[in-house]
Enzyme design. Sequence first.
Site, short mmCIF file in Angstrom:
data_model
loop_
_atom_site.label_atom_id
_atom_site.label_comp_id
_atom_site.label_asym_id
_atom_site.label_seq_id
_atom_site.Cartn_x
_atom_site.Cartn_y
_atom_site.Cartn_z
N HIS A 16 -51.51 30.13 6.42
CA HIS A 16 -50.66 30.67 5.34
C HIS A 16 -50.24 29.54 4.40
CE1 HIS A 16 -49.25 33.94 8.39
NE2 HIS A 16 -50.00 34.55 7.50
N LYS A 40 -40.06 49.37 12.81
CA LYS A 40 -40.99 48.54 13.58
C LYS A 40 -40.33 47.21 13.98
CE LYS A 40 -45.26 50.12 11.39
NZ LYS A 40 -46.36 49.69 10.51
N ARG A 91 -59.51 34.50 5.92
CA ARG A 91 -59.96 33.44 6.82
C ARG A 91 -61.44 33.55 7.10
NH1 ARG A 91 -55.72 34.99 11.22
NH2 ARG A 91 -56.52 36.93 10.36
N SER A 128 -50.98 34.29 13.37
CA SER A 128 -49.62 34.31 13.93
C SER A 128 -49.65 34.84 15.35
CB SER A 128 -48.69 35.17 13.07
OG SER A 128 -48.58 34.64 11.78
#
Length: 173
Positions: A16, A40, A91, A128
């Site tokens: 990132h 969430k 990516r 992540s």
Amino acid sequence: MKAVFPGSFDPITSGHMDVLTRASRIFDSVTVTVMHNARKQGRHLFTLDERLDILRTATGHLDNVGVDSFGGLLVDYMAQEQKGIILRGLRAVSDYEYELQIAHLNRQLGEVETVFIMAATRWSFVSSSMVREIASYGGDIREMVPRASADALRVKYADVYEERERASAPTPD
Ligand code: PNS
């Protein structure tokens, strides 16, 4: 031109940071926006406030980068804040299908364009979720995330890291 870099950032990774740093040289300003959904909330390792704190620390050296959050549709945020472009990182080819779908949906919903920046290949394997997984076992994630994320993960999994350090410390004769 103003860009918005939306995401969950749970936590922000070196990939990132790479995309963000390169975008900050292209756009007049970039806002890193944590998109959150009250329904969430429990699904994240870091709370919204923790993620914002990490982001502020990690991006503090980038003059034209700001940090924000929004709990709704990205196209509504883009219209409300009058931001120009959605910025996303790619990516590998595996990201493409998902990103293509979101980009088309956002253009259909709000006529907003998405610009992609390819993360450097050295980050192509970093996400992540993988970083959280490694940290949950006390693994070394320092290369994969900015210092602020590494410090926060170290605090979150303090007991695991301490145990690992105890186990690997040389035993006295
Ligand atoms: O870091 P992520 O999880 O890949 O980010 C995905 C994100 C947050 C950018 C995307 O889920 C999003 O924009 N959510 C906000 C709600 C929304 O606008 N959904 C419609 C497009 S999928």
